[in-house]
Design a protein around this motif. Structure first.
Motif, PDB file in Angstrom:
ATOM      1  N   LEU A   7       0.856  -1.174   0.000  1.00  0.00           N
ATOM      2  CA  LEU A   7       0.000   0.000   0.000  1.00  0.00           C
ATOM      3  C   LEU A   7       0.898   1.231   0.000  1.00  0.00           C
ATOM      4  O   LEU A   7       1.612   1.489   0.974  1.00  0.00           O
ATOM      5  CB  LEU A   7      -0.911   0.006   1.226  1.00  0.00           C
ATOM      6  N   ALA A   8       0.893   1.987  -1.100  1.00  0.00           N
ATOM      7  CA  ALA A   8       1.740   3.167  -1.250  1.00  0.00           C
ATOM      8  C   ALA A   8       0.891   4.415  -1.056  1.00  0.00           C
ATOM      9  O   ALA A   8      -0.030   4.679  -1.830  1.00  0.00           O
ATOM     10  CB  ALA A   8       2.393   3.170  -2.629  1.00  0.00           C
ATOM     11  N   LEU A   9       1.215   5.187  -0.028  1.00  0.00           N
ATOM     12  CA  LEU A   9       0.412   6.344   0.347  1.00  0.00           C
ATOM     13  C   LEU A   9       1.151   7.653   0.122  1.00  0.00           C
ATOM     14  O   LEU A   9       2.264   7.845   0.623  1.00  0.00           O
ATOM     15  CB  LEU A   9       0.025   6.262   1.828  1.00  0.00           C
ATOM     16  N   ASP A  10       0.519   8.556  -0.607  1.00  0.00           N
ATOM     17  CA  ASP A  10       0.970   9.935  -0.631  1.00  0.00           C
ATOM     18  C   ASP A  10       0.699  10.517   0.756  1.00  0.00           C
ATOM     19  O   ASP A  10      -0.105   9.976   1.528  1.00  0.00           O
ATOM     20  CB  ASP A  10       0.192  10.692  -1.710  1.00  0.00           C
ATOM     21  N   MET A  11       1.341  11.638   1.070  1.00  0.00           N
ATOM     22  CA  MET A  11       1.165  12.217   2.400  1.00  0.00           C
ATOM     23  C   MET A  11       0.266  13.458   2.380  1.00  0.00           C
ATOM     24  O   MET A  11      -0.874  13.412   2.796  1.00  0.00           O
ATOM     25  CB  MET A  11       2.539  12.530   3.020  1.00  0.00           C
ATOM     26  N   ASP A  12       0.778  14.584   1.882  1.00  0.00           N
ATOM     27  CA  ASP A  12       0.004  15.828   1.916  1.00  0.00           C
ATOM     28  C   ASP A  12      -1.236  15.735   1.035  1.00  0.00           C
ATOM     29  O   ASP A  12      -1.157  15.367  -0.134  1.00  0.00           O
ATOM     30  CB  ASP A  12       0.888  16.991   1.463  1.00  0.00           C
ATOM     31  N   GLY A  13      -2.382  16.045   1.627  1.00  0.00           N
ATOM     32  CA  GLY A  13      -3.634  15.970   0.890  1.00  0.00           C
ATOM     33  C   GLY A  13      -4.195  14.558   0.787  1.00  0.00           C
ATOM     34  O   GLY A  13      -5.281  14.368   0.236  1.00  0.00           O
ATOM     35  N   THR A  14      -3.458  13.598   1.343  1.00  0.00           N
ATOM     36  CA  THR A  14      -3.886  12.193   1.266  1.00  0.00           C
ATOM     37  C   THR A  14      -3.915  11.584   2.667  1.00  0.00           C
ATOM     38  O   THR A  14      -4.955  11.539   3.306  1.00  0.00           O
ATOM     39  CB  THR A  14      -2.955  11.398   0.332  1.00  0.00           C
ATOM     40  N   LEU A  15      -2.778  11.127   3.160  1.00  0.00           N
ATOM     41  CA  LEU A  15      -2.721  10.574   4.512  1.00  0.00           C
ATOM     42  C   LEU A  15      -2.898  11.662   5.563  1.00  0.00           C
ATOM     43  O   LEU A  15      -3.548  11.443   6.592  1.00  0.00           O
ATOM     44  CB  LEU A  15      -1.375   9.864   4.718  1.00  0.00           C
ATOM     45  N   LEU A  16      -2.333  12.838   5.307  1.00  0.00           N
ATOM     46  CA  LEU A  16      -2.366  13.917   6.292  1.00  0.00           C
ATOM     47  C   LEU A  16      -3.585  14.810   6.105  1.00  0.00           C
ATOM     48  O   LEU A  16      -3.994  15.105   4.984  1.00  0.00           O
ATOM     49  CB  LEU A  16      -1.110  14.777   6.168  1.00  0.00           C
ATOM     50  N   THR A  17      -4.147  15.258   7.222  1.00  0.00           N
ATOM     51  CA  THR A  17      -5.213  16.249   7.172  1.00  0.00           C
ATOM     52  C   THR A  17      -4.615  17.597   6.766  1.00  0.00           C
ATOM     53  O   THR A  17      -3.401  17.755   6.651  1.00  0.00           O
ATOM     54  CB  THR A  17      -5.883  16.400   8.549  1.00  0.00           C
ATOM     55  N   ASP A  18      -5.472  18.569   6.600  1.00  0.00           N
ATOM     56  CA  ASP A  18      -4.991  19.908   6.250  1.00  0.00           C
ATOM     57  C   ASP A  18      -4.122  20.500   7.351  1.00  0.00           C
ATOM     58  O   ASP A  18      -3.298  21.383   7.093  1.00  0.00           O
ATOM     59  CB  ASP A  18      -6.174  20.841   5.971  1.00  0.00           C
ATOM     60  N   ASP A  19      -4.273  20.004   8.583  1.00  0.00           N
ATOM     61  CA  ASP A  19      -3.434  20.434   9.705  1.00  0.00           C
ATOM     62  C   ASP A  19      -2.172  19.588   9.842  1.00  0.00           C
ATOM     63  O   ASP A  19      -1.462  19.669  10.840  1.00  0.00           O
ATOM     64  CB  ASP A  19      -4.228  20.369  11.021  1.00  0.00           C
ATOM     65  N   LYS A  20      -1.909  18.749   8.827  1.00  0.00           N
ATOM     66  CA  LYS A  20      -0.703  17.906   8.773  1.00  0.00           C
ATOM     67  C   LYS A  20      -0.670  16.881   9.912  1.00  0.00           C
ATOM     68  O   LYS A  20       0.356  16.651  10.556  1.00  0.00           O
ATOM     69  CB  LYS A  20       0.581  18.752   8.784  1.00  0.00           C
ATOM     70  N   LEU A  21      -1.811  16.240  10.137  1.00  0.00           N
ATOM     71  CA  LEU A  21      -1.930  15.219  11.176  1.00  0.00           C
ATOM     72  C   LEU A  21      -2.383  13.901  10.562  1.00  0.00           C
ATOM     73  O   LEU A  21      -3.056  13.877   9.527  1.00  0.00           O
ATOM     74  CB  LEU A  21      -2.945  15.651  12.236  1.00  0.00           C
ATOM     75  N   ILE A  22      -2.015  12.797  11.197  1.00  0.00           N
ATOM     76  CA  ILE A  22      -2.540  11.478  10.852  1.00  0.00           C
ATOM     77  C   ILE A  22      -3.648  11.171  11.841  1.00  0.00           C
ATOM     78  O   ILE A  22      -3.426  11.171  13.056  1.00  0.00           O
ATOM     79  CB  ILE A  22      -1.446  10.396  10.942  1.00  0.00           C
ATOM     80  N   THR A  23      -4.848  10.928  11.355  1.00  0.00           N
ATOM     81  CA  THR A  23      -5.963  10.678  12.265  1.00  0.00           C
ATOM     82  C   THR A  23      -5.822   9.308  12.923  1.00  0.00           C
ATOM     83  O   THR A  23      -5.134   8.414  12.419  1.00  0.00           O
ATOM     84  CB  THR A  23      -7.308  10.731  11.527  1.00  0.00           C
ATOM     85  N   LYS A  24      -6.498   9.149  14.043  1.00  0.00           N
ATOM     86  CA  LYS A  24      -6.439   7.859  14.741  1.00  0.00           C
ATOM     87  C   LYS A  24      -7.061   6.754  13.881  1.00  0.00           C
ATOM     88  O   LYS A  24      -6.640   5.595  13.946  1.00  0.00           O
ATOM     89  CB  LYS A  24      -7.130   7.947  16.093  1.00  0.00           C
ATOM     90  N   GLU A  25      -8.062   7.138  13.064  1.00  0.00           N
ATOM     91  CA  GLU A  25      -8.691   6.142  12.186  1.00  0.00           C
ATOM     92  C   GLU A  25      -7.699   5.647  11.125  1.00  0.00           C
ATOM     93  O   GLU A  25      -7.617   4.447  10.857  1.00  0.00           O
ATOM     94  CB  GLU A  25      -9.921   6.741  11.515  1.00  0.00           C
ATOM     95  N   ALA A  26      -6.960   6.575  10.531  1.00  0.00           N
ATOM     96  CA  ALA A  26      -5.970   6.174   9.525  1.00  0.00           C
ATOM     97  C   ALA A  26      -4.907   5.292  10.146  1.00  0.00           C
ATOM     98  O   ALA A  26      -4.532   4.250   9.590  1.00  0.00           O
ATOM     99  CB  ALA A  26      -5.348   7.411   8.887  1.00  0.00           C
ATOM    100  N   ALA A  27      -4.398   5.685  11.313  1.00  0.00           N
ATOM    101  CA  ALA A  27      -3.366   4.896  11.987  1.00  0.00           C
ATOM    102  C   ALA A  27      -3.887   3.500  12.332  1.00  0.00           C
ATOM    103  O   ALA A  27      -3.169   2.496  12.174  1.00  0.00           O
ATOM    104  CB  ALA A  27      -2.901   5.613  13.248  1.00  0.00           C
ATOM    105  N   HIS A  28      -5.130   3.426  12.767  1.00  0.00           N
ATOM    106  CA  HIS A  28      -5.743   2.151  13.136  1.00  0.00           C
ATOM    107  C   HIS A  28      -5.805   1.202  11.931  1.00  0.00           C
ATOM    108  O   HIS A  28      -5.388   0.034  12.013  1.00  0.00           O
ATOM    109  CB  HIS A  28      -7.143   2.394  13.689  1.00  0.00           C
ATOM    110  N   TRP A  29      -6.299   1.700  10.801  1.00  0.00           N
ATOM    111  CA  TRP A  29      -6.462   0.828   9.639  1.00  0.00           C
ATOM    112  C   TRP A  29      -5.133   0.506   8.964  1.00  0.00           C
ATOM    113  O   TRP A  29      -4.970  -0.567   8.360  1.00  0.00           O
ATOM    114  CB  TRP A  29      -7.466   1.432   8.671  1.00  0.00           C
ATOM    115  N   ILE A  30      -4.160   1.395   9.096  1.00  0.00           N
ATOM    116  CA  ILE A  30      -2.815   1.072   8.611  1.00  0.00           C
ATOM    117  C   ILE A  30      -2.234  -0.089   9.419  1.00  0.00           C
ATOM    118  O   ILE A  30      -1.644  -1.014   8.860  1.00  0.00           O
ATOM    119  CB  ILE A  30      -1.902   2.319   8.685  1.00  0.00           C
ATOM    120  N   ARG A  31      -2.431  -0.056  10.741  1.00  0.00           N
ATOM    121  CA  ARG A  31      -1.945  -1.166  11.579  1.00  0.00           C
ATOM    122  C   ARG A  31      -2.630  -2.473  11.200  1.00  0.00           C
ATOM    123  O   ARG A  31      -1.976  -3.530  11.099  1.00  0.00           O
ATOM    124  CB  ARG A  31      -2.193  -0.853  13.061  1.00  0.00           C
ATOM    125  N   LEU A  32      -3.936  -2.414  10.972  1.00  0.00           N
ATOM    126  CA  LEU A  32      -4.661  -3.639  10.595  1.00  0.00           C
ATOM    127  C   LEU A  32      -4.176  -4.169   9.245  1.00  0.00           C
ATOM    128  O   LEU A  32      -4.060  -5.387   9.051  1.00  0.00           O
ATOM    129  CB  LEU A  32      -6.163  -3.378  10.549  1.00  0.00           C
TER     130      LEU A  32
END
Length: 254
Positions: A7-32
């Protein structure tokens, strides 16, 4: 079992919110996804100077494609390769930016350096990516075309008002292909998610290319599917839908 091994993820505008954060939901599903045997990596225009902390935040041990493919890591602390622009081209790009009144920046091994801190010393460094920004589209677009006309550089963008330059043939797609070689898999086993023009080649080359809901319209047309926006957990929802075959509206982070 999912058909996708990477799974190849872009960061800005994709994985990161506009505040440059990774949400807990994204982190959770990445771990799964990782627990399910999927290697999760960044494929980003960022360099280690601005991407490394997110690598650590997610506790990823996977390869990374940085600087639009100009820097590839096999894992934390294990560099695979770097591709440098010529010093002559850096001088020409610098001059082009200055004459046009544009803001500029570059990524070298030593630093991320912008217009305000650029000095003659910088011309003695080796640079992997050079960026130019101008708020006026009527200025930046001719600059893109001029550099393309030189014929030996890769020119892309992560916003309508910028251009990102690397050696010709170097892209997120070329970097991910090399990571596939390291992992012993093929591009049809890759799921890629992005939002901008510098994701285009990768989205087309991947087995499954997904555009964000906030993506450039051309990227949406080129993609195999479109997920939600970066502000509405688009990456988490894409993982649920395409890796786990779940309905994102019925799933919540743990």
């Amino acid at each position: 079992m999912t058909a996708y091994r990477l799974l190849a993820l872009d960061m800005d505008g994709t994985l990161l919110t506009d505040d440059k954060l990774i949400t807990k939901e994204a982190a959770h599903w990445i771990r799964l996804a990782e627990e399910a045997g999927v290697t999760v990596m960044f494929a980003t225009g960022r360099g280690m100077q601005t991407a490394g902390s997110f690598w650590e935040e997610l506790d990823l041990l996977s390869p990374m494609v940085l600087l639009n493919g100009a820097e590839i890591w096999e894992g934390p602390g294990r560099l695979h390769e770097r591709t440098f622009l010529s010093r002559e081209d850096i001088r020409k790009l610098h001059e082009l930016a200055v004459v046009s009144g544009a803001r500029f920046w570059g990524y070298s091994v030593e630093s991320l350096t912008g217009s305000k801190h650029w000095s003659d010393e910088m011309f003695d460094r080796d640079w992997m990516k050079f960026g130019i920004h101008h708020q006026e589209i009527d200025v930046i677009e001719p600059l893109r075309e001029k550099v393309r006309s030189w014929g030996h550089l890769e020119v892309t963008r992560s916003a309508d008002t910028n251009m990102e330059i690397s050696v010709r043939g170097v892209s997120k797609a070329s970097g991910v292909k090399k990571v596939c070689g390291l992992l012993g898999i093929t591009m049809d086993q890759v799921m890629a998610v992005g939002d901008q023009h510098n994701d285009m080649e990768l989205i087309r080359a991947a087995g499954l290319g997904i555009a964000m809901g906030n993506a450039d319209e051309a990227l949406k047309r080129a993609a195999d599917g479109v997920t939600d926006t970066n502000e509405r957990n688009g990456v988490a929802k894409a993982i649920q839908k395409y890796i786990f075959q779940l309905d994102p509206s019925e799933s919540q982070a743990g």
